[in-house]
Every structure is written in structure tokens, then in C-alpha cells.
Design a protein around this motif. Structure first.
Motif, PDB file in Angstrom:
ATOM      1  N   VAL A   1       1.504   2.815   0.436  1.00 10.71           N
ATOM      2  CA  VAL A   1       0.056   3.248  -0.081  1.00 10.71           C
ATOM      3  C   VAL A   1       0.766   3.833  -1.592  1.00 10.71           C
ATOM      4  O   VAL A   1      -0.061   3.777  -2.688  1.00 10.71           O
ATOM      5  CB  VAL A   1      -0.363   4.494   0.381  1.00 10.71           C
ATOM      6  CG1 VAL A   1      -1.254   5.490  -0.187  1.00 10.71           C
ATOM      7  CG2 VAL A   1      -1.135   4.212   1.719  1.00 10.71           C
TER       8      VAL A   1
ATOM      9  N   ALA B   1       1.124   1.115  -4.245  1.00  8.73           N
ATOM     10  CA  ALA B   1      -0.065   0.087  -4.445  1.00  8.73           C
ATOM     11  C   ALA B   1      -0.931   1.529  -5.789  1.00  8.73           C
ATOM     12  O   ALA B   1      -1.296   1.053  -6.712  1.00  8.73           O
ATOM     13  CB  ALA B   1      -1.086   1.189  -3.342  1.00  8.73           C
ATOM     14  N   SER B   2      -0.950   2.833  -5.821  1.00  6.59           N
ATOM     15  CA  SER B   2      -1.135   3.958  -6.258  1.00  6.59           C
ATOM     16  C   SER B   2      -0.418   3.566  -7.644  1.00  6.59           C
ATOM     17  O   SER B   2      -0.705   3.498  -8.979  1.00  6.59           O
ATOM     18  CB  SER B   2      -1.125   5.340  -5.977  1.00  6.59           C
ATOM     19  OG  SER B   2      -1.377   5.926  -6.767  1.00  6.59           O
TER      20      SER B   2
ATOM     21  N   SER C   1      -1.798   0.175  -9.263  1.00 10.66           N
ATOM     22  CA  SER C   1      -3.175   1.007  -9.501  1.00 10.66           C
ATOM     23  C   SER C   1      -3.431  -0.477  -8.880  1.00 10.66           C
ATOM     24  O   SER C   1      -4.656  -1.387  -9.518  1.00 10.66           O
ATOM     25  CB  SER C   1      -3.186   0.043 -11.243  1.00 10.66           C
ATOM     26  OG  SER C   1      -2.581   1.581 -11.670  1.00 10.66           O
ATOM     27  N   TYR C   2      -3.251  -1.172  -8.041  1.00 14.72           N
ATOM     28  CA  TYR C   2      -3.571  -2.448  -7.174  1.00 14.72           C
ATOM     29  C   TYR C   2      -4.062  -1.615  -5.798  1.00 14.72           C
ATOM     30  O   TYR C   2      -3.472  -0.510  -5.587  1.00 14.72           O
ATOM     31  CB  TYR C   2      -2.260  -3.749  -6.626  1.00 14.72           C
ATOM     32  CG  TYR C   2      -2.000  -4.685  -7.982  1.00 14.72           C
ATOM     33  CD1 TYR C   2      -3.132  -5.542  -8.034  1.00 14.72           C
ATOM     34  CD2 TYR C   2      -0.864  -3.955  -8.467  1.00 14.72           C
ATOM     35  CE1 TYR C   2      -2.453  -6.561  -9.464  1.00 14.72           C
ATOM     36  CE2 TYR C   2      -0.463  -5.142  -9.022  1.00 14.72           C
ATOM     37  CZ  TYR C   2      -1.111  -6.060  -9.559  1.00 14.72           C
ATOM     38  OH  TYR C   2      -1.199  -6.811 -10.489  1.00 14.72           O
ATOM     39  N   SER C   3      -4.814  -2.257  -4.641  1.00 11.45           N
ATOM     40  CA  SER C   3      -5.303  -2.031  -3.661  1.00 11.45           C
ATOM     41  C   SER C   3      -4.419  -2.654  -2.651  1.00 11.45           C
ATOM     42  O   SER C   3      -3.339  -3.066  -2.792  1.00 11.45           O
ATOM     43  CB  SER C   3      -6.683  -2.979  -3.125  1.00 11.45           C
ATOM     44  OG  SER C   3      -6.298  -4.468  -3.238  1.00 11.45           O
ATOM     45  N   GLN C   4      -4.685  -1.725  -1.581  1.00 13.86           N
ATOM     46  CA  GLN C   4      -3.242  -1.807  -0.201  1.00 13.86           C
ATOM     47  C   GLN C   4      -3.594  -3.199   0.163  1.00 13.86           C
ATOM     48  O   GLN C   4      -2.371  -3.753  -0.241  1.00 13.86           O
ATOM     49  CB  GLN C   4      -3.401  -1.014   0.890  1.00 13.86           C
ATOM     50  CG  GLN C   4      -3.417  -0.013   0.107  1.00 13.86           C
ATOM     51  CD  GLN C   4      -3.646   1.994   1.244  1.00 13.86           C
ATOM     52  OE1 GLN C   4      -3.233   0.830   2.887  1.00 13.86           O
ATOM     53  NE2 GLN C   4      -3.542   2.778   1.725  1.00 13.86           N
ATOM     54  N   ARG C   5      -4.181  -3.742  -0.549  1.00 12.91           N
ATOM     55  CA  ARG C   5      -4.610  -5.539   0.371  1.00 12.91           C
ATOM     56  C   ARG C   5      -3.949  -6.447  -0.113  1.00 12.91           C
ATOM     57  O   ARG C   5      -3.352  -7.097   0.332  1.00 12.91           O
ATOM     58  CB  ARG C   5      -5.864  -5.673   0.941  1.00 12.91           C
ATOM     59  CG  ARG C   5      -6.590  -7.411   1.140  1.00 12.91           C
ATOM     60  CD  ARG C   5      -5.672  -7.474   2.053  1.00 12.91           C
ATOM     61  NE  ARG C   5      -6.392  -8.660   2.197  1.00 12.91           N
ATOM     62  CZ  ARG C   5      -5.216 -10.034   2.631  1.00 12.91           C
ATOM     63  NH1 ARG C   5      -4.032  -9.844   3.617  1.00 12.91           N
ATOM     64  NH2 ARG C   5      -5.674 -10.682   3.378  1.00 12.91           N
ATOM     65  N   MET C   6      -4.072  -6.449  -1.676  1.00 17.53           N
ATOM     66  CA  MET C   6      -3.122  -7.053  -2.479  1.00 17.53           C
ATOM     67  C   MET C   6      -1.995  -6.636  -2.369  1.00 17.53           C
ATOM     68  O   MET C   6      -0.876  -7.139  -3.028  1.00 17.53           O
ATOM     69  CB  MET C   6      -3.452  -7.015  -4.325  1.00 17.53           C
ATOM     70  CG  MET C   6      -2.997  -7.589  -5.332  1.00 17.53           C
ATOM     71  SD  MET C   6      -3.877  -9.372  -5.488  1.00 17.53           S
ATOM     72  CE  MET C   6      -2.998  -9.960  -6.344  1.00 17.53           C
TER      73      MET C   6
ATOM     74  N   TYR D   1      -0.129  -5.672   0.290  1.00 15.23           N
ATOM     75  CA  TYR D   1       0.472  -6.964   1.430  1.00 15.23           C
ATOM     76  C   TYR D   1       0.803  -8.461   0.783  1.00 15.23           C
ATOM     77  O   TYR D   1       1.029  -9.175   1.176  1.00 15.23           O
ATOM     78  CB  TYR D   1       0.171  -6.325   1.675  1.00 15.23           C
ATOM     79  CG  TYR D   1      -0.035  -5.069   2.979  1.00 15.23           C
ATOM     80  CD1 TYR D   1       0.491  -5.616   4.018  1.00 15.23           C
ATOM     81  CD2 TYR D   1      -1.332  -3.943   2.841  1.00 15.23           C
ATOM     82  CE1 TYR D   1       1.250  -4.577   4.044  1.00 15.23           C
ATOM     83  CE2 TYR D   1      -0.111  -3.382   3.519  1.00 15.23           C
ATOM     84  CZ  TYR D   1       0.413  -2.942   4.565  1.00 15.23           C
ATOM     85  OH  TYR D   1       0.487  -1.930   5.072  1.00 15.23           O
TER      86      TYR D   1
END
Length: 118
Positions: free
Chosen positions: A66, A69-70, A73-78, A80
Motif C-alpha cells: 500500500v 503504491a502510494s 503513484s500506481y494502483s496496488q494491482r500494478m 503486484y
């Protein structure tokens, strides 16, 4: 040696977590762990920047997915997806050392001692 994807990820993660604590100097007789960490160091030099940043945040600093990702500046999915790509590249780069016999590692040690990597 056939292993599933998660076992391979855990194996690579083990060495990534040890990375900051293992001596990377190419002097004298190198241990298997030192050879693997030196190899990881070389791999990180040629990996895409976002994968290297992920590895540094996750395994060297111990950040959560988390937080990474923050910060990136990517989503958590990205994140992974980036993780998966990075672990696969590192695994392919160190697999020859992970499953080598002592005799094979002696050959690799001799290559390091011949200043190929300096």
C-alpha cells in the motif's frame, strides 16, 4: 528441480531481504550467498527503474504494498504486476547459482577471482 511459482518467489525474496546485510566485495573466496547477492546487484543495474525502485522499497526498506503504491503513484494491482516481473527477472538471473553443486560454484568463484567483474 520443479517448484511452484510461490516457492520460487519466496526463494528470491529470501535473498532480496538478505541483500543489504551481505558483503558485496569481490575479494577472496566468495560464499554462495555472496555470489547470489553480487549477481542480484548486477541484475538491478539493468532492470527497469520502476522495478528497481519497487525492490528497494519492498525488500531493502520493508515497506508495505500500500505504501509503495502510494509513493510510486500506481494502483496496488500494478505494484503486484511490477513485483511479479521483478521477481521473475531476478530468479532467472540467480537460478544458475541456486541449484549449482559445490564443484560448479568453484568455477564461478574462479571467474570472479579472475577480475571478470571488476
Amino acid at each position: 528441480m520443479k517448484k511452484n511459482r510461490r516457492e520460487l518467489d519466496k526463494l528470491v525474496e529470501k535473498y532480496l531481504k538478505m541483500y543489504p546485510y551481505i558483503n558485496k566485495e569481490k575479494v577472496g573466496s566468495l560464499t554462495k550467498d555472496q555470489l547470489i547477492v553480487i549477481c542480484i546487484d548486477e541484475i538491478l543495474k539493468i532492470m527497469p527503474e520502476k522495478e528497481v525502485i519497487f525492490v528497494k522499497y519492498r525488500y531493502f526498506k520493508g515497506w508495505s504494498i500500500v505504501k509503495i503504491a502510494s509513493e510510486m503513484s500506481y494502483s496496488q494491482r500494478m505494484i503486484y504486476i511490477i513485483r511479479k516481473k521483478a521477481l521473475i527477472k531476478i530468479y532467472h538471473g540467480i537460478s544458475h547459482l541456486l541449484y549449482s553443486s559445490d564443484k560448479d560454484l568453484d568455477v564461478v568463484r574462479k571467474q570472479y577471482n579472475l577480475s571478470i567483474w571488476r
